[in-house]
Design an enzyme around this catalytic site. Structure first.
Site, PDB file in Angstrom:
ATOM      1  N   CYS A   2       5.308 -13.923  14.890  1.00 18.67           N
ATOM      2  CA  CYS A   2       4.031 -14.606  15.107  1.00 18.67           C
ATOM      3  C   CYS A   2       3.167 -13.898  16.153  1.00 18.67           C
ATOM      4  O   CYS A   2       3.677 -13.321  17.105  1.00 18.67           O
ATOM      5  CB  CYS A   2       4.264 -16.014  15.599  1.00 18.67           C
ATOM      6  SG  CYS A   2       5.310 -16.981  14.542  1.00 18.67           S
ATOM      7  N   ARG A  27       3.701  -6.684  12.947  1.00 18.92           N
ATOM      8  CA  ARG A  27       4.890  -7.438  13.358  1.00 18.92           C
ATOM      9  C   ARG A  27       5.504  -8.228  12.208  1.00 18.92           C
ATOM     10  O   ARG A  27       6.608  -8.735  12.330  1.00 18.92           O
ATOM     11  CB  ARG A  27       4.498  -8.485  14.409  1.00 18.92           C
ATOM     12  CG  ARG A  27       4.033  -7.901  15.698  1.00 18.92           C
ATOM     13  CD  ARG A  27       3.339  -8.984  16.487  1.00 18.92           C
ATOM     14  NE  ARG A  27       3.304  -8.647  17.876  1.00 18.92           N
ATOM     15  CZ  ARG A  27       3.695  -9.465  18.849  1.00 18.92           C
ATOM     16  NH1 ARG A  27       4.129 -10.663  18.595  1.00 18.92           N
ATOM     17  NH2 ARG A  27       3.632  -9.072  20.097  1.00 18.92           N
ATOM     18  N   TRP A  73       5.061 -16.444  11.227  1.00 21.59           N
ATOM     19  CA  TRP A  73       6.292 -16.034  10.550  1.00 21.59           C
ATOM     20  C   TRP A  73       7.142 -17.296  10.512  1.00 21.59           C
ATOM     21  O   TRP A  73       7.574 -17.797  11.553  1.00 21.59           O
ATOM     22  CB  TRP A  73       6.963 -14.926  11.353  1.00 21.59           C
ATOM     23  CG  TRP A  73       8.169 -14.338  10.702  1.00 21.59           C
ATOM     24  CD1 TRP A  73       8.200 -13.391   9.711  1.00 21.59           C
ATOM     25  CD2 TRP A  73       9.536 -14.660  10.994  1.00 21.59           C
ATOM     26  NE1 TRP A  73       9.500 -13.114   9.373  1.00 21.59           N
ATOM     27  CE2 TRP A  73      10.339 -13.865  10.130  1.00 21.59           C
ATOM     28  CE3 TRP A  73      10.169 -15.530  11.877  1.00 21.59           C
ATOM     29  CZ2 TRP A  73      11.730 -13.924  10.146  1.00 21.59           C
ATOM     30  CZ3 TRP A  73      11.553 -15.586  11.885  1.00 21.59           C
ATOM     31  CH2 TRP A  73      12.320 -14.785  11.033  1.00 21.59           C
ATOM     32  N   ASN A 108       3.761 -19.679  19.291  1.00 18.95           N
ATOM     33  CA  ASN A 108       4.862 -18.776  18.933  1.00 18.95           C
ATOM     34  C   ASN A 108       6.111 -19.352  19.583  1.00 18.95           C
ATOM     35  O   ASN A 108       6.054 -19.795  20.736  1.00 18.95           O
ATOM     36  CB  ASN A 108       4.664 -17.368  19.509  1.00 18.95           C
ATOM     37  CG  ASN A 108       3.517 -16.637  18.867  1.00 18.95           C
ATOM     38  OD1 ASN A 108       2.943 -17.096  17.887  1.00 18.95           O
ATOM     39  ND2 ASN A 108       3.172 -15.495  19.436  1.00 18.95           N
ATOM     40  N   GLY A 109       7.230 -19.277  18.894  1.00 19.55           N
ATOM     41  CA  GLY A 109       8.475 -19.754  19.491  1.00 19.55           C
ATOM     42  C   GLY A 109       9.041 -20.917  18.708  1.00 19.55           C
ATOM     43  O   GLY A 109       8.625 -21.196  17.579  1.00 19.55           O
ATOM     44  N   GLU A 487      24.123   1.826  10.903  1.00 21.95           N
ATOM     45  CA  GLU A 487      22.658   1.899  10.925  1.00 21.95           C
ATOM     46  C   GLU A 487      22.134   2.300   9.540  1.00 21.95           C
ATOM     47  O   GLU A 487      21.116   1.773   9.074  1.00 21.95           O
ATOM     48  CB  GLU A 487      22.215   2.890  12.015  1.00 21.95           C
ATOM     49  CG  GLU A 487      20.738   3.235  12.053  1.00 21.95           C
ATOM     50  CD  GLU A 487      19.797   2.054  12.272  1.00 21.95           C
ATOM     51  OE1 GLU A 487      20.262   0.920  12.491  1.00 21.95           O
ATOM     52  OE2 GLU A 487      18.573   2.260  12.186  1.00 21.95           O
ATOM     53  N   LYS A 491      19.558   0.016   7.364  1.00 27.80           N
ATOM     54  CA  LYS A 491      18.258   0.510   6.861  1.00 27.80           C
ATOM     55  C   LYS A 491      18.157   0.249   5.364  1.00 27.80           C
ATOM     56  O   LYS A 491      17.127  -0.222   4.888  1.00 27.80           O
ATOM     57  CB  LYS A 491      18.094   2.023   7.101  1.00 27.80           C
ATOM     58  CG  LYS A 491      17.817   2.471   8.517  1.00 27.80           C
ATOM     59  CD  LYS A 491      16.456   2.149   9.039  1.00 27.80           C
ATOM     60  CE  LYS A 491      16.446   0.815   9.728  1.00 27.80           C
ATOM     61  NZ  LYS A 491      16.685   0.760  11.130  1.00 27.80           N
ATOM     62  N   GLU A 494      17.790  -3.595   4.517  1.00 26.54           N
ATOM     63  CA  GLU A 494      16.587  -4.314   4.936  1.00 26.54           C
ATOM     64  C   GLU A 494      15.338  -3.899   4.171  1.00 26.54           C
ATOM     65  O   GLU A 494      14.433  -4.715   4.015  1.00 26.54           O
ATOM     66  CB  GLU A 494      16.361  -4.246   6.449  1.00 26.54           C
ATOM     67  CG  GLU A 494      15.965  -2.910   6.997  1.00 26.54           C
ATOM     68  CD  GLU A 494      15.757  -2.940   8.505  1.00 26.54           C
ATOM     69  OE1 GLU A 494      15.259  -3.938   9.040  1.00 26.54           O
ATOM     70  OE2 GLU A 494      16.102  -1.929   9.150  1.00 26.54           O
ATOM     71  N   HIS A 510      42.252  -1.420   4.209  1.00 29.56           N
ATOM     72  CA  HIS A 510      42.609  -2.762   4.702  1.00 29.56           C
ATOM     73  C   HIS A 510      41.730  -3.825   4.054  1.00 29.56           C
ATOM     74  O   HIS A 510      41.644  -4.940   4.562  1.00 29.56           O
ATOM     75  CB  HIS A 510      42.503  -2.797   6.227  1.00 29.56           C
ATOM     76  CG  HIS A 510      43.433  -1.825   6.889  1.00 29.56           C
ATOM     77  ND1 HIS A 510      44.802  -2.030   6.940  1.00 29.56           N
ATOM     78  CD2 HIS A 510      43.224  -0.619   7.470  1.00 29.56           C
ATOM     79  CE1 HIS A 510      45.380  -0.998   7.541  1.00 29.56           C
ATOM     80  NE2 HIS A 510      44.435  -0.127   7.875  1.00 29.56           N
ATOM     81  N   LYS A 609       8.670  -7.724  12.962  1.00 34.64           N
ATOM     82  CA  LYS A 609       8.890  -6.553  13.807  1.00 34.64           C
ATOM     83  C   LYS A 609       9.425  -6.925  15.189  1.00 34.64           C
ATOM     84  O   LYS A 609      10.399  -6.381  15.651  1.00 34.64           O
ATOM     85  CB  LYS A 609       7.576  -5.769  13.923  1.00 34.64           C
ATOM     86  CG  LYS A 609       7.686  -4.496  14.743  1.00 34.64           C
ATOM     87  CD  LYS A 609       8.518  -3.452  14.025  1.00 34.64           C
ATOM     88  CE  LYS A 609       8.788  -2.235  14.866  1.00 34.64           C
ATOM     89  NZ  LYS A 609       9.931  -1.484  14.341  1.00 34.64           N
TER      90      LYS A 609
HETATM   91  C1  F6R Z   1      16.027  -2.928  12.127  1.00 33.86           C
HETATM   92  C2  F6R Z   1      15.258  -3.439  13.238  1.00 33.86           C
HETATM   93  C3  F6R Z   1      15.806  -4.575  14.008  1.00 33.86           C
HETATM   94  C4  F6R Z   1      15.545  -4.369  15.509  1.00 33.86           C
HETATM   95  C5  F6R Z   1      15.998  -5.616  16.292  1.00 33.86           C
HETATM   96  C6  F6R Z   1      15.852  -5.431  17.788  1.00 33.86           C
HETATM   97  O1  F6R Z   1      15.398  -1.845  11.516  1.00 33.86           O
HETATM   98  O2  F6R Z   1      14.180  -2.964  13.526  1.00 33.86           O
HETATM   99  O3  F6R Z   1      17.160  -4.760  13.756  1.00 33.86           O
HETATM  100  O4  F6R Z   1      16.248  -3.245  15.926  1.00 33.86           O
HETATM  101  O5  F6R Z   1      15.229  -6.716  15.878  1.00 33.86           O
HETATM  102  O6  F6R Z   1      14.529  -5.184  18.133  1.00 33.86           O
HETATM  103  P1  F6R Z   1      14.162  -4.539  19.523  1.00 33.86           P
HETATM  104  O7  F6R Z   1      14.694  -3.158  19.520  1.00 33.86           O
HETATM  105  O8  F6R Z   1      12.660  -4.578  19.571  1.00 33.86           O
HETATM  106  O9  F6R Z   1      14.794  -5.385  20.579  1.00 33.86           O
END
Ligand code: F6R
Length: 614
Positions: A2, A27, A73, A108-109, A487, A491, A494, A510, A609
């Site tokens: 948000c 975001r 959001w 927001n929140g 990671e 990627k 998501e 296992h 984001k």
């Molecule tokens: C994945 C991604 C999220 C962020 C996570 C932490 O691609 O972007 O998993 O890594 O939300 O965000 P930050 O780094 O901003 O604390």
């Protein structure tokens, strides 16, 4: 996640509010809205993009000097116009619940006691038109309003449990906007005879660079040409005005199709910038007083979420192997709620791109509340709450990251964490001058090495064509490349929505081996390290079950392509820093697979984001 923008001015602020929302679009959001004072409350809301909201505002001729705007959001209530902010109060005396009432509010929140407050307000005759926790705050402020909005908001916030940043105005006081924050970010932008509120200074780029970062519990009263801040005890509070050159969120895409692609290709520059000025290894890279703290600590506790958590997992291998310091890595949302054994001699390291992630901030505060005062952050936003809350910081210089999937933030975090490893190693007498010089040389070569890895893109595209019609994938790695496999899987899932999981390769038999069939692509991160022979055995286990191997082999791994085995050879063997290079083809694989599947690469479904709620 948000976003909030608010303003009090003598000019029509609707364009500023909507452009502010556009700058916060990166975001992630699912609906948006704006409300202004124009002889009463007027608003427009939309479940389409902010550009649509702009057309709606134009066609309905919504204009005014006082207003608030929001990108939502969804948390409480589906993405729908009736749940979009701003919300209006509908007092007991007001006839139609849909008609504009007295109070307009954005939030927001998450308000945790919203059910209880809603029941009490309903008993007083308040009518609800949404499923949101936000509408509860609008009604609550209305119920406490006795002619002074600031007083009403002060009284209302005393009853709220949870996290919030709010901006609110009242039709009876047309030149006033009140803001409050607790657990969610909010900044004040100081203009000439006009003032602004935003969840991020970036929303005000080009409007004002005079920014006040509100502190937890602060309330702010914005009027024309003046503002007034009080702390959580309602005592007048002085907060410094900082000159902030906020980047516009709408960075140019240049020759790229998506921000994620652009950000993947920016990594050589981002790493170069992050290491700029690092002439030697010294604790002072992390701020004044770092030497004393590094000397004092006997362990490291890393707290982070998502991709940042995986950079922490990689750093654990470095910290224990090179600096010989016991290191624990915890997912912030787990750590903050579990009973742990605090050690005051621990260096608490938070890792965050945004510096505003609610769980990581809360985990940091939790660690401090347990007596762990030695705090350091590796963070990409120098003005963020994370940097303000930690004693020491390493600011990565990835530049604004707009794609929801984190890429350049990850590799720059690794660069910062490697420097932290070397500094701790030095202070602990575990780093010779020769080793320091060699590590620095390797780090300086990273931008060139990354360029060579990016040149592998055509080979990765051919892998992506195979992945595009799969629904599951496994990723394997060992040692410090296990977090790289994690990671890579994150990627892929998501942005392409393919179910992907990562395992330490030794765990295969296992359990997960049961999943392997000729339909299962298995990505293997295979650098030429001490575990390569073990990894080769794990690869045989996959092939024996008909699984398809996609191997990221090192220059000298001696693994060849054969039936069912697709090999991409990394240009050079990079030793300890190899995780920074091996992750890049995995980023490209996720990007090109998503592209082939036609998903929204930069704004994947359901994700945001900057995750400012827990
Ligand atoms: C994945 C991604 C999220 C962020 C996570 C932490 O691609 O972007 O998993 O890594 O939300 O965000 P930050 O780094 O901003 O604390």
């Amino acid at each position: 996640m948000c976003g909030i923008v608010g303003a009090v001015s003598t000019r029509n602020i609707v364009p500023i509010l909507v452009q502010g929302l556009q700058r916060l679009e990166y975001r992630g959001y699912d609906s948006c809205g704006v409300a202004v004072y124009a002889d009463g409350l007027k608003r427009a809301r939309s479940v389409a993009r902010v550009a649509e909201l702009m057309s709606q505002v134009d066609s309905e001729k919504i204009a005014g000097g006082t207003g608030i705007a929001h990108t939502r959001w969804a948390t409480h209530g589906a993405p729908a116009v009736h749940n979009a902010h701003p919300h209006f109060s509908h007092g007991p005396g007001e006839a139609a619940p849909q008609a504009p009432g007295r109070i307009a509010l954005v939030h927001n929140g998450i308000i945790e006691n919203h059910d209880e407050l809603r029941a009490a307000l309903q008993a007083k005759g308040y009518k609800f038109t949404s499923q949101t926790d936000t509408e509860v705050i609008a009604h609550l402020v209305d119920s406490l309003y006795e002619g002074d909005l600031f007083d009403a908001v002060k009284a209302a916030t005393k009853q709220l449990h949870g996290a919030y940043a709010i901006a609110v105005f009242c039709k009876d006081e047309p030149h006033r906007v009140v803001g409050a924050r607790e657990g969610s970010p909010l900044v004040l932008g100081v203009g000439k005879d006009e003032n602004f509120l935003a969840s991020d200074a970036m929303a005000l780029a080009g409007v004002t660079d005079q920014i006040v970062y509100l502190e937890e519990g602060d309330l702010v009263d914005l009027q024309l040409g003046r503002y007034w801040i009080v702390d959580r005890n309602h005592k007048a509070a002085e907060r410094p005005v900082k000159t902030v050159q906020a980047h516009s969120g709408a960075a140019e895409l240049g020759p790229y199709r998506h921000y994620m692609q652009k950000e993947i290709f920016e990594q050589p520059r981002a790493i170069g910038d992050t290491l700029q000025g690092v002439e030697s290894v010294t604790p002072e890279l992390f701020g004044d007083g770092a030497y004393r703290i590094f000397k004092d600590v006997d362990s490291v506790l890393i707290l982070a979420c998502g991709t940042s958590y995986y950079s922490g997992c990689t750093a654990k291998y470095w910290l224990e192997a090179i600096a010989k310091i016991p290191t624990q890595v915890e997912i912030a949302s787990e750590y903050r709620y579990r009973e742990s054994v605090p050690n005051p001699k621990t260096l608490v390291v938070t890792i965050s791109q945004s510096g505003e992630t609610a769980d990581t901030l809360a985990a940091l505060k939790h660690a401090r509340s347990l007596g762990m005062e030695n705090t350091l952050t590796v963070c990409n936003v120098s003005t963020s709450a994370m940097v303000r809350e930690c004693k020491l910081a390493y600011i990565t210089r990835a530049g604004v990251e707009i794609g929801v999937a984190s890429t350049k933030a990850f590799t720059t975090q690794l660069a910062g964490l490697f420097l932290l490893t070397l500094s701790l190693a030095q202070v602990r007498g575990k780093l010779t001058e020769t080793q320091e010089a060699q590590h620095l040389k390797d780090m300086r070569h990273l931008p060139t090495a990354l360029q060579a890895v990016l040149a592998l893109e055509p080979q990765v595209i051919s892998w992506a064509e195979d992945f595009a019609n799969k629904e599951n994938a496994l990723f394997l790695g060992r040692g410090m490349h296990y977090p790289i496999a994690l990671e890579g899987a994150l990627k892929l899932k998501e942005i392409s929505y393919i179910h992907a999981e990562a395992y330490p390769a030794g765990e295969l038999k296992h359990g997960p081996l049961a999943l392997v069939t000729s339909e299962m692509p298995v990505v293997t991160v295979a650098p030429n390290d001490a575990l390569l022979e073990k990894l080769k055995s794990n690869m045989q286990e996959v092939r024996a079950r008909g699984g398809l191997l996609y191997v990221l082999a090192d220059a000298d791994s001696k693994i060849e392509s054969s039936e069912g085995v697709h090999v991409i050879r990394m240009p050079e063997h990079y030793g300890t820093l190899s995780p920074l290079l091996h992750v890049v083809p995995l980023q490209l694989l996720a990007y090109h697979t998503a592209l082939a599947r036609g998903t929204d690469v930069d704004k994947p479904r359901n994700l945001a984001k900057s995750v400012t709620v827990e």
